[in-house]
Design an enzyme around this catalytic site. Structure first.
Site, PDB file in Angstrom:
ATOM      1  N   SER A  14       0.810  -1.221   0.000  1.00  0.00           N
ATOM      2  CA  SER A  14       0.000   0.000   0.000  1.00  0.00           C
ATOM      3  C   SER A  14       0.840   1.267   0.000  1.00  0.00           C
ATOM      4  CB  SER A  14      -0.936   0.009   1.217  1.00  0.00           C
ATOM      5  OG  SER A  14      -0.195  -0.100   2.427  1.00  0.00           O
TER       6      SER A  14
ATOM      7  N   ASP B 298      -6.649   7.330   8.656  1.00  0.00           N
ATOM      8  CA  ASP B 298      -6.613   6.000   9.281  1.00  0.00           C
ATOM      9  C   ASP B 298      -5.481   5.880  10.292  1.00  0.00           C
ATOM     10  OD1 ASP B 298      -4.227   5.504   7.877  1.00  0.00           O
ATOM     11  OD2 ASP B 298      -5.080   3.946   6.590  1.00  0.00           O
TER      12      ASP B 298
ATOM     13  N   HIS C 204      -1.527   4.817   7.302  1.00  0.00           N
ATOM     14  CA  HIS C 204      -0.893   5.166   6.034  1.00  0.00           C
ATOM     15  C   HIS C 204      -0.556   6.658   5.998  1.00  0.00           C
ATOM     16  CE1 HIS C 204      -3.140   1.450   4.986  1.00  0.00           C
ATOM     17  NE2 HIS C 204      -2.071   1.220   4.255  1.00  0.00           N
TER      18      HIS C 204
END
Length: 274
Positions: free
Chosen positions: A77, A239, A242
């Site tokens: 990611s 979040d 990230h």
């Protein structure tokens, strides 16, 4: 998502590997559940802005350009850019624009990275990349190996094998080693310290594996993670796991030096840009 799983799996690993007492294991499990309630996952696909970027920053263009340096992003990611607010703040885009400006030639960005990938998933990404081998590639992977309790030595061997396939095909590779996941502040202590130790051990193993095949490494744990720990509200996405656009910009600025050095070696054997 890695952020949602890490708090459960590290507690399990600590209990099974570290020989913790039942009370200590219960404490870690409880911390894991509380941190899990804080860290939320992304339900949407990452943004994508692949294409050709010009030295003046314009792009992406879909036209073919024989003089373009092909730059590929592989990994998890962090390589895909989960958490970036818009395409212009994706790490691949930031790096492609920086490379194009520095090299004075177009750069074609191709993203193979997939959120949630572990080192064992890198093989499929390399397979896709090798259909048309890129000139330059950045690999960022490892965080999900921590959450999956992957054996560090095995992950390092697999990484060397798959990155070695890119090198054998003529691609110049830069590897960004696993960040310090102890910088994720929603994970409480002592769980966060265990996470830090695991991720740093993996980063060391990744660096040794890349040294053996002659691939340049950049330590995210040393050069990027401390800034995230110092400025979490500025650099993390909502979040809290990230990076956000500002976080990716900071990381891209750190990575760009090594990528530009690698690109200089690549462009010496490429056609002169028009």
């Amino acid at each position: 998502m890695a952020g949602a799983r890490i708090v459960r799996t590290i507690a399990f690993a600590a209990g099974s590997i570290g020989g913790l007492s039942g009370a200590a294991y219960g404490l870690l499990n409880g911390q894991g559940r509380r941190a899990h309630s804080i860290i939320t996952g992304h339900s949407h696909l990452p943004l994508n802005a692949d294409g050709v970027y010009l030295p003046d920053g314009a792009g992406p263009f879909l036209t073919s350009d024989r003089a373009a340096l092909t730059f590929a992003m592989l990994g998890d990611s962090l390589a895909a850019g989960v958490g970036a607010e818009c395409c212009d703040r994706l790490p691949g885009v930031l790096l492609a624009k920086g490379l194009a400006e520095e090299a004075g030639r177009p750069v074609r960005l191709v993203t193979h990275a997939i959120s949630g990938s572990r080192t064992h998933d890198l093989a499929a990404q390399v397979d896709r990349a090798l259909i048309n081998p890129p000139d330059l590639a950045l690999v960022i992977i490892g965080g999900n190996d921590v959450t999956a309790r992957s054996r560090i030595a095995t992950s390092a061997v697999v990484l060397a094998h798959d990155v070695g396939r890119l090198v054998a095909a003529g691609t110049t590779v830069v590897m960004a080693t696993c960040p310090d996941l102890g910088a994720v502040q929603p994970i409480p202590q002592p769980l966060r310290e265990l996470t830090r130790r695991f991720s740093l051990a993996l980063a060391r193993a990744q660096r040794r594996a890349m040294d053996l095949i002659g691939v340049t490494t950049v330590s995210l744990a040393d050069l990027v993670s401390p800034e995230f720990q110092a400025r979490p509200d500025e650099l993390f996405s909502p979040d809290r796991f990230h990076p956000n656009g500002a976080g990716y910009e900071f990381a891209a600025n750190v990575l760009l030096h090594s990528l530009c050095q690698a690109a200089t070696r690549v462009t010496k054997r490429m056609p002169v840009a028009a």
